[in-house]
Design a protein around this motif. Structure first.
Motif, short mmCIF file in Angstrom:
data_model
loop_
_atom_site.label_atom_id
_atom_site.label_comp_id
_atom_site.label_asym_id
_atom_site.label_seq_id
_atom_site.Cartn_x
_atom_site.Cartn_y
_atom_site.Cartn_z
N THR A 141 52.28 -1.01 49.67
CA THR A 141 50.93 -1.21 49.22
C THR A 141 50.38 -0.25 49.01
OG1 THR A 141 51.00 -2.53 51.20
CG2 THR A 141 48.46 -2.63 49.80
N GLU A 142 50.61 0.93 49.79
CA GLU A 142 49.97 2.14 49.02
C GLU A 142 50.94 2.68 47.80
OE1 GLU A 142 48.69 4.41 53.30
OE2 GLU A 142 50.45 3.91 53.41
N PHE A 143 52.18 2.46 48.39
CA PHE A 143 52.38 2.92 46.93
C PHE A 143 52.48 2.18 45.65
CE2 PHE A 143 55.85 3.23 43.54
CZ PHE A 143 56.16 5.01 43.90
N SER A 144 52.27 1.04 45.78
CA SER A 144 51.43 -0.13 44.66
C SER A 144 50.24 0.69 44.33
CB SER A 144 51.36 -1.49 45.14
OG SER A 144 51.23 -2.02 44.17
N LEU A 145 49.74 0.80 44.75
CA LEU A 145 47.98 1.46 44.35
C LEU A 145 48.43 2.64 43.42
CD1 LEU A 145 45.10 1.99 44.73
CD2 LEU A 145 45.22 3.40 46.55
N ILE A 146 49.35 3.61 44.50
CA ILE A 146 49.91 5.11 43.43
C ILE A 146 50.53 4.60 42.15
CG2 ILE A 146 50.87 7.02 43.37
CD1 ILE A 146 51.02 7.04 47.03
N ALA A 147 51.22 3.51 42.19
CA ALA A 147 51.58 3.60 40.97
C ALA A 147 50.50 3.05 39.77
CB ALA A 147 52.82 2.49 41.08
N GLU A 191 43.00 6.09 54.26
CA GLU A 191 41.79 6.61 53.20
C GLU A 191 42.03 7.88 52.69
OE1 GLU A 191 38.92 5.65 52.55
OE2 GLU A 191 39.23 3.63 54.08
N ARG A 192 43.14 8.44 53.66
CA ARG A 192 43.87 9.49 53.04
C ARG A 192 44.68 10.12 51.49
NH1 ARG A 192 47.26 13.98 54.16
NH2 ARG A 192 48.26 14.93 52.62
N VAL A 193 45.38 8.33 51.68
CA VAL A 193 46.34 8.12 50.17
C VAL A 193 45.24 7.80 49.20
CG1 VAL A 193 47.58 6.58 49.02
CG2 VAL A 193 48.22 7.58 51.62
#
Length: 374
Positions: A225-231, A358-360
Motif C-alpha cells: 500500500t505504501e509503495f502504491s502511494l509512492i508510485a 506517517e513517515r512515508v
C-alpha cells in the motif's frame, strides 16, 4: 526501419552454474531460473529470446577505466589478485570475490544492456534480468557489482537516439554507481526508492545528486500500500513530466519480504505494477534485474516481470513443468522465508497491504513539494 513491438528477453547460459562462491549471497541461480521458468510457463515465443553478447573491453571503456577492465581480465586469467589490485579496485574482497567468470559474467550482463540500447533505437521493450548492477564504479567494484551495466545501457540508449532518459530504481539498495555516473546530468533523471540505513548509506532524502536525482529512503517494513502511494504520487508524475525518450527500470528483487538482505515487506505485485505502469510512458523501455538473494523469490519475480511485459496471464498455480523448476532449487543460507509451498507453486505473491506510515506519507509530500508536483 520500425520497432519490433514484441518484447525481447536477453539471457545467457553463462549464468548456469556460475557462482560467486558457496558462501556468497550470489551463490544462488537467478537468471538461469528465469530462463527455465519462463520457458516452462510457455512465455517465450519464437524470436523473443536473445542470447546476450559479451561486451568487449573497448565498449566497457565508454565508462569504465581501461586499467580496471584489464585488472578484471587478469584476475580471471590468474584466479587471484595482488594486494595493490585489491586495494585499488576492490576485487578479491569478501563482497567482490575472485571467481572463475569474474570478467566474462559481468561483461555478458553489460553486453546485454549495451545491445538493448541499440535494439531500442526505434522503440520497443527489452528485459535483461542479468542487468541492474548499479553499484559498479568506473575503476572499482562495489556491492557484488564489477561493472555498471545500467550506466552503460543508458549511454548506449543515448548514442542511439534517446536523449532524455529516466532511470527508476526500486532495489532495496541505493544505486550509488548510477548516481555517480549521471550526477548533474540534466538529460538523465534518476528516481530511487531504497531502504534507509542500509549499505551503501547514500541517497538521503535531501540529496539531489547535483540536481539530477530524486531519492526516497524508506523505513523497514514498507508494504504494498505504501509503495502504491509512492508510485502514484511521486514516481509516475515525475516520469510523465520529464517526458523521456527512454525509461530504464532497475527491478531489484531484494525489496520483497523474504529476501535476506533487506527488511522491506513488499510482495512482487509492487514490482509487477511498477513494470506495467511505466511501460506506456516512453517508446523505449529497458527493464533490468538487480539485487535478489532468495532463489525462489528472485526467480519468480523476474519471470513475472517478463510475463507482465508479455501481457501473459499468471496462473493461480503454475503448470507441472514450471513447478519442477521451482522445486529443483535449493538454498543453504538461512533467510527470511524458505521454500514454502506458495514459493514453489505460484508466480504471483499474495498482496502485502497495510497502513501507510506517517513517515512515508510525509517524505512523499516533501518530495512532491520540492519537485513542484504539489
Amino acid at each position: 526501419m520500425t520497432a519490433d513491438p514484441a518484447p525481447k528477453l536477453i539471457g545467457s547460459e553463462i549464468y548456469r552454474g556460475s557462482s560467486y562462491g558457496a558462501w556468497h549471497p550470489l551463490a544462488i541461480p537467478r537468471v538461469s531460473t528465469v530462463m527455465d521458468l519462463t520457458r516452462a510457463l510457455g512465455w517465450v515465443p519464437p524470436g523473443s529470446y536473445i542470447p546476450s553478447p559479451r561486451a568487449k573491453p573497448a565498449a566497457l571503456h565508454a565508462w569504465h577505466d581501461p586499467a580496471y577492465v584489464a585488472a578484471l581480465q587478469k584476475a580471471e586469467a590468474d584466479g587471484e589478485v595482488d594486494e595493490e589490485t585489491r586495494r585499488r579496485h576492490d576485487i578479491g574482497t569478501v563482497s567482490n570475490p575472485i571467481f572463475p567468470e569474474i570478467y566474462r559474467r559481468p561483461a555478458t550482463a553489460a553486453g546485454g544492456s549495451l545491445l538493448a540500447g541499440e535494439l531500442l533505437a526505434t522503440g520497443g521493450v527489452i528485459h535483461n534480468p542479468a542487468g541492474g548492477t548499479h553499484h559498479g564504479m568506473p575503476d572499482r567494484a562495489g556491492g557484488f557489482c564489477y561493472l555498471n551495466d545500467p550506466v552503460l545501457g543508458i549511454l548506449s540508449l543515448q548514442r542511439n537516439g534517446a536523449r532524455r532518459v529516466v532511470y527508476v530504481d526500486i532495489d532495496a539498495h541505493h544505486p550509488d554507481g548510477v548516481a555517480f555516473g549521471f550526477r548533474g546530468e540534466p538529460d538523465v533523471l534518476m528516481i530511487s526508492v531504497h531502504e534507509e540505513k542500509r549499505w551503501p548509506f547514500t541517497g538521503a532524502l535531501e540529496e539531489r545528486e547535483g540536481g539530477s536525482a530524486v531519492n526516497l529512503p524508506v523505513p523497514a517494513g514498507l508494504n504494498d500500500t505504501e509503495f502504491s502511494l509512492i508510485a502514484g504520487e511521486l514516481i509516475l508524475p515525475l516520469v510523465e513530466r520529464f517526458a523521456p525518450d527512454a525509461i530504464v527500470l532497475q527491478c531489484g528483487a531484494d525489496a520483497v519480504q523474504e529476501d535476506p538482505l533487506s527488511r522491506l515487506a513488499l510482495s512482487n505485485n509492487a514490482h509487477f505494477g511498477m513494470v506495467a505502469a511505466l511501460r506506456p510512458l516512453s517508446p523505449r523501455y529497458l527493464v533490468l534485474g538487480g539485487g535478489g538473494y532468495n532463489p525462489w523469490t528472485v526467480g519468480r519475480l523476474w519471470s513475472g516481470v517478463w510475463g507482465t511485459l508479455q501481457g501473459a496471464e499468471m496462473p493461480d498455480r503454475v503448470p507441472a513443468e514450471a513447478e519442477k523448476v521451482l522445486r529443483a532449487l535449493s538454498w543453504s543460507r538461512k533467510g527470511r522465508g524458505g521454500p514454502t509451498e506458495a514459493l514453489m507453486t505460484t508466480i504471483r505473491d499474495a498482496p502485502r497491504e497495510g497502513p501507510i506510515g506517517e513517515r512515508v506519507r510525509a517524505d512523499v509530500g516533501f518530495l512532491r513539494r520540492r519537485e513542484g508536483l504539489a
